[in-house]
Scaffold this active site. Structure first.
Site, short mmCIF file in Angstrom:
data_model
loop_
_atom_site.label_atom_id
_atom_site.label_comp_id
_atom_site.label_asym_id
_atom_site.label_seq_id
_atom_site.Cartn_x
_atom_site.Cartn_y
_atom_site.Cartn_z
CG ASP A 74 -2.22 0.92 1.17
OD1 ASP A 74 -2.27 1.63 0.14
OD2 ASP A 74 -3.06 0.93 1.90
CD GLU A 96 -6.48 6.26 3.20
OE1 GLU A 96 -5.36 5.99 3.92
OE2 GLU A 96 -6.40 6.29 2.09
C1 BGC Z 1 -4.95 3.34 0.94
C2 BGC Z 1 -5.63 2.23 0.00
C3 BGC Z 1 -5.68 2.72 -1.33
C4 BGC Z 1 -4.26 3.54 -1.62
C5 BGC Z 1 -4.43 3.99 -3.10
C6 BGC Z 1 -3.84 4.26 0.58
O1 BGC Z 1 -3.80 5.46 1.19
O2 BGC Z 1 -4.68 2.82 2.40
O3 BGC Z 1 -6.73 1.67 0.54
O4 BGC Z 1 -5.77 1.66 -2.43
O5 BGC Z 1 -3.98 4.60 -1.07
O6 BGC Z 1 -5.15 4.99 -3.33
#
Ligand code: BGC
Length: 617
Positions: free
Chosen positions: A339, A534
């Protein structure tokens, strides 16, 4: 000299020789390390500026009639080390220093993170942008296509005009695998229509603590439900083919990402997101692994590793989880992607971090920024033997196998790509159905369903007329948007449409209605959380704002009965207020089709949703 003395002397000589030899070896080693040739990046020649002529055609790997294994073998044996390294790099499109770098580094993938969009946000511009990036991959000697990834968490959310479906928590409440399959299918259609072939969904985290800002991205707290709906979602995404391409689904975030401890985040702005999961292996297996086991059975092509730690070690460095369990036990055949900056975050020794992650089982690295550093360190690690050639080949083979399987090497034509499915009538109708099925009646003192011919209704609240708010995070922008400038219907519009011709509906966001002699028959307050995404949504006490509570109080004074509809990414603490309300409805984050809420409030459809997480009144 007696024999004892002679023996002592010869012992001393031997010892000195040993010490001197060791010293010499030490110095040589030191010099070797010190003088290790500086690593320079071996760029990949490409057609426009390179010494090679444009790529060769009619090679076995380009022949769609051959088996995938044969094609993979053929391509692998043609690839140089640099070309292999490139396939493991995943860059956010905004971090590209030049589009030529796609070819120069032979990048394996690009992504648009939340809100990473073209200058003009229309479906056509998205398609143009992605096709333009893809054209650079075609300038290389071997013309290996790019994976282009996006977070289509609730529809193709980044794209203006896309259908915004309820976030997964709402779909969890629907408990309806058929519906989830259809939503995923429609999402894949909209994504493929913009030339994008990789989707970072479904989220298979099992939520434990609803103070977590990512609660709404999950199907809920029941591991079995998450596993069942996750499987349906994967099947739906993979059921669509456009121009020979099937989108690549991603199960995320492996593993234990929904079980982190409060106040354990490595990010100083967050509390629980990107935190540490304290669990025994058997608990982790029982709850968190199950959805992934199911995803592997559904042949998910990629799995994203979480940014969390497990018992104080980053999961991205954990070979036991990424290789022993995921590969050897579950039999996962696709590729593992890390990630966002996950391997490097808070690591002072970036070289070691990379070596650890690749050796633990990460195949593709979402860098997502510094690809030069990645190239240098990968070459150094291979030269030193810190990463073996076998491990490199294994990772590359996995990535390109998925590219073959999803049809990326055999795109039939892009001429007929139709962006018309984006935000289409059918998809919006499906989203409206999904909204209806996601609603949960938390309390009903007999006021629901509201009679359509009710004389007069007052509608108020921060979310009563706000498509941005009802859609939540990951809508156009990472953190979501405010207002009605994105296409869809508000909940107010839904109410206005649902009632009889003679019903009077009045609206004021703050509930400032002019005082009347008689009370309104019904007051509907639509209140809730502002969008977030998030860790920015981590919240020690998710609750209604003072402004919303004041609006409800005003509405209550003016209405005989009051219905409170809550728009939120998780349960809110409304315990002390809800006893004064006649009905409370959890509408989660319904997305662009707010009218689906009114469909159920007015009895066109029944309440069928069930709580996907605990919410006691
Ligand atoms: C997130 C992921 C996401 C990725 C790409 C990260 O900050 O944890 O869930 O897929 O960004 O955007």
């Amino acid at each position: 000299m007696n024999s004892k003395l002679r023996k002592n002397k010869s012992n001393k000589i031997t010892l000195s020789v040993v010490v001197l030899t060791l010293l010499a070896v030490g110095v040589l080693c030191y010099l070797f390390v010190k003088t290790e040739a500086p690593i320079k990046i071996n760029y990949i020649d490409f057609c426009d500026v390179g010494s090679v002529s444009c790529h060769v055609t009619n090679l076995p790997y380009q022949n769609s009639k051959l088996s995938i294994d044969t094609r993979v073998d053929d391509l692998m044996q043609r690839m140089t080390q640099s070309e292999k390294i490139g396939q493991l790099a995943l860059i956010d499109k905004n971090s590209l220093k030049s589009k030529n770098d796609i070819a120069k580094f032979g990048l394996g993938g690009l992504l648009s993170g939340g809100g990473s969009k073209p200058l003009v946000n229309t479906p056509e511009k998205w398609l143009q942008m992605v096709e333009d990036f893809q054209s650079y991959s075609q300038k290389t000697r071997l013309a290996i296509p790019l994976l282009y990834g996006v977070d289509a968490n609730h529809g193709h959310g980044n794209v203006f005009g896309a259908t915004i479906f309820p976030h997964l928590l709402g779909l969890g409440a629907s408990n309806d695998a058929t519906l989830v399959r259809q939503v995923a299918k429609a999402t894949a259609e909209e994504v493929l229509a913009t030339g994008i072939n990789w989707i970072y969904s479904p989220n298979l985290d099992v939520t434990r603590d609803t103070r977590w800002g990512r609660t709404y991205e999950t199907f809920g707290s029941d591991s079995k439900l998450v596993a069942r709906l996750g499987q349906a979602y994967i099947e739906g995404l993979q059921s669509v083919e456009q121009n020979g391409v099937t989108s690549v689904a991603t199960a995320k975030h492996y593993l234990g990402n929904g079980a982190t401890d409060w106040n354990s985040s490595i990010n100083k702005n967050f509390f629980i997101d990107q935190g540490n999961t304290t669990l025994s292996e058997s608990e982790l297996r029982q709850i968190d692994l199950e959805p992934f086991r199911q995803a592997v059975k559904a042949r998910v092509p990629s799995i994203m590793v979480g940014l969390n730690k497990w018992n104080d070690e980053k999961v991205v460095f954990n070979k036991h989880l990424l290789t022993d369990i995921l590969r050897d036990e579950l039999g996962f055949q696709g590729f593992v992607v890390s990630d966002w900056y996950g391997i490097y975050e808070k690591e002072s020794d970036k070289y070691q971090a990379l070596v650890r992650a690749i050796n633990a089982g990460v195949d593709m690295v979402m860098l997502p920024y510094d690809y030069q550093l990645f190239f240098v360190d990968m070459q150094r690690a291979l030269a030193r033997g810190d990463i073996s050639q076998t491990r490199l080949d294994e990772a590359v083979r996995r990535v390109i196998s998925v590219k073959f399987e999803s049809g990326l090497f055999d795109v039939t034509s892009t001429d007929s790509v139709a962006t018309s499915s984006i935000g289409s009538k059918e998809h919006r109708e499906l989203a409206r159905t999904a909204v209806r099925k996601s609603l949960v009646a938390l309390k009903n003192n007999g006021v629901l369903p509201i009679t359509k011919s009710t004389g007069n209704i007052l509608v108020a609240g921060s979310a009563s007329s706000n498509i941005g708010q009802q859609s939540g995070g990951w809508t156009v922008e990472w953190q979501g948007v405010d207002g009605n400038w994105i296409p869809g219907t508000t909940i107010l519009q839904g109410v206005q449409e649902a009632v009889s011709a003679k019903t009077k509906v009045e609206h004021d966001k703050e509930g400032n209605f002019s005082a009347k002699q008689a009370l309104a028959d019904i007051g509907i307050a639509v209140v809730g959380e502002k969008p977030y995404a998030e860790g920015w949504g981590d919240n020690a006490q998710p609750q209604l704002t003072d402004e919303d509570l004041a609006t409800i109080a005003k509405l209550k004074k003016l209405s005989k009965k009051i219905v409170v509809v809550i728009i939120s990414g998780r349960p809110l603490d409304i315990d002390q207020y809800s006893k004064d309300w006649d009905a409370v409805v959890a509408a989660w984050l319904p997305g662009s089709e707010g009218a689906g809420v009114a469909d159920v409030l007015f009895g066109e459809y029944p309440f069928t949703g069930k709580l996907p997480v605990k919410w006691e009144l």
